[in-house]
Motif scaffolding. Structure first.
Motif, PDB file in Angstrom:
ATOM      1  N   LYS A 181       0.840  -1.187   0.000  1.00  0.00           N
ATOM      2  CA  LYS A 181       0.000   0.000   0.000  1.00  0.00           C
ATOM      3  C   LYS A 181       0.883   1.248   0.000  1.00  0.00           C
ATOM      4  O   LYS A 181       1.872   1.313   0.715  1.00  0.00           O
ATOM      5  N   LYS A 206      -3.256   7.062  -4.459  1.00  0.00           N
ATOM      6  CA  LYS A 206      -3.278   5.920  -3.552  1.00  0.00           C
ATOM      7  C   LYS A 206      -3.099   4.640  -4.362  1.00  0.00           C
ATOM      8  O   LYS A 206      -3.679   4.479  -5.432  1.00  0.00           O
ATOM      9  N   ASP A 253      -3.155   0.354  -3.890  1.00  0.00           N
ATOM     10  CA  ASP A 253      -3.471  -0.765  -3.011  1.00  0.00           C
ATOM     11  C   ASP A 253      -3.818  -1.986  -3.850  1.00  0.00           C
ATOM     12  O   ASP A 253      -4.768  -1.966  -4.637  1.00  0.00           O
TER      13      ASP A 253
END
Length: 384
Positions: free
Chosen positions: A146, A158, A160
């Motif tokens: 992550k 972001k 992930d």
């Protein structure tokens, strides 16, 4: 060798009686990866082998078997490809094997000696694997960890489990572009600043702004991607060197490799292809741009062209050369046709995208048309 063969028969006997130990069960599952052994095991389990072995083999007609296969293909022609059982072109060989499985027994020992106990490496796709070239000039390796970081205009990114998502900061004075690069053997997914989602297949590059400005939302593609475009007031444009795909809100796949031409496949909504010609697509239609520049529209089963996004490669009468070209990108392997004419063999069926390539190779071998050998990441296909 006789002891090995007797051991296999003993495992069969114990499995029918339900008295296998955990270790023996694991060993049997490994052995049944061999296509011939699995057929024999299934026929013995049903009791068909004993009944079939007393029949006269001359009663079975290869010509009749081939005709029956063709008839079945005609009946199934308009079914969804996801319902197909993966089948190769050697129909008579398959039917003969199923109906006369007892004839394998004389050669089975030799097959076991040569192949069964040999160690063949399993080749799985690497899956989440990509690189992100930021507007700042830095390159970020997209891995399974992550991450949260910012680009030079303040846009938050972001990451992930293989997926990128953008949260735009203040609108920049000038557009800042990122490029998501997926190498051979990888895949990735990105949610753009407008909420549109893009799934990238192996060997693909997508260039896009961290914040959409102006009267259009434009991205640039080389490779293969599936788009779910969020509706908006400005058109969404996928640019390739073979033309643009223009939409407002829809789901579609675009595939462009320089030496293979371009395909745009519409799942829902409506799109406009604009290049050498202009073509409007409805759901279930595809525009094809060949390497020679020809543009044509056709109806297709969309699963064959965008099924990879949902975990399945589907093919309908596709040449083995075309199929292997896709699998080379996904598994990061090199396929060599020892006899070049094997590449023209057509196949219909499907394979699970995240399964090992060995499963597909065993399926090919079971058709009776060819065999294979794996050396590292090199796969050689040759006539049986």
């Amino acid at each position: 060798m006789e002891n090995e063969f007797s051991y296999i028969i003993e495992l069969f006997r114990k499995s029918y009686g339900g008295i296998l130990t955990p270790g023996e069960r694991e060993e049997l599952e490994r052995l049944l990866e061999n296509e011939q052994l699995r057929h024999v095991w299934e026929e013995l389990e049903r009791g068909d082998l004993a009944r079939e072995s007393v029949r006269n083999g001359d009663l079975f007609s290869c010509q009749r078997g081939s005709s029956e296969f063709k008839r079945l293909r005609k009946v199934r022609k308009y079914r969804k490809l996801r319902q197909y059982v993966a089948i190769g072109v050697s129909a008579a060989a398959i039917l003969l094997a199923v109906n006369m499985v007892f004839t394998w027994l004389p050669s089975l020992k030799k097959n076991v000696k040569q192949n069964l106990f040999a160690t063949v490496p399993d080749i799985f796709p690497e899956r989440n694997k990509a690189y992100l070239l930021l507007g700042s000039g830095d390159t970020v390796r997209v891995t399974g960890d992550k991450k949260v970081f910012q680009d030079k205009n303040g846009a938050q990114i972001k990451y992930d489990n293989g997926a990128l998502a953008y949260s735009a900061g203040e609108e920049p004075e000038e557009a800042v572009y990122n490029t998501l690069m997926v190498p051979v053997g990888g895949e990735s997914m990105v949610t753009l600043a407008d909420g549109s989602k893009v799934w990238l297949n192996a060997d693909t590059r997508l260039r896009y702004p961290t914040h959409f400005t102006g009267d259009e939302r434009r991205v640039e593609l080389e490779g293969e991607a599936y788009f779910e475009v969020k509706p908006g007031s400005s058109p969404f444009i996928v640019h390739t060197s073979e033309g643009d795909v223009r939409v407002l809100g829809t789901s579609f796949g675009v595939r462009f490799f320089e030496k293979e031409g371009m395909l745009t496949t519409l799942v829902s909504g409506k799109v406009l292809y604009r290049g050498r010609d202009s073509v409007v697509l409805e759901p279930g239609e595809q525009v094809v741009v060949t390497v020679t520049g020809e543009v044509r529209k056709r109806e297709v089963d969309v699963d064959e062209y965008v099924g990879w996004k949902n975990g399945t490669y589907v093919f309908d009468r596709r040449s083995l050369e075309e199929i292997m070209r896709d699998l080379e990108r996904w598994y990061g392997v090199k396929v060599v046709f020892v006899q070049p004419e094997l590449g023209a063999l057509p196949f219909t069926g499907y394979i699970k995208r995240y399964d090992k390539i060995n499963t597909f190779l065993k399926l090919l071998e079971s058709t009776g048309e060819l065999s294979y050998k794996i050396e590292g990441k090199n796969i050689m296909l040759y006539k049986k």
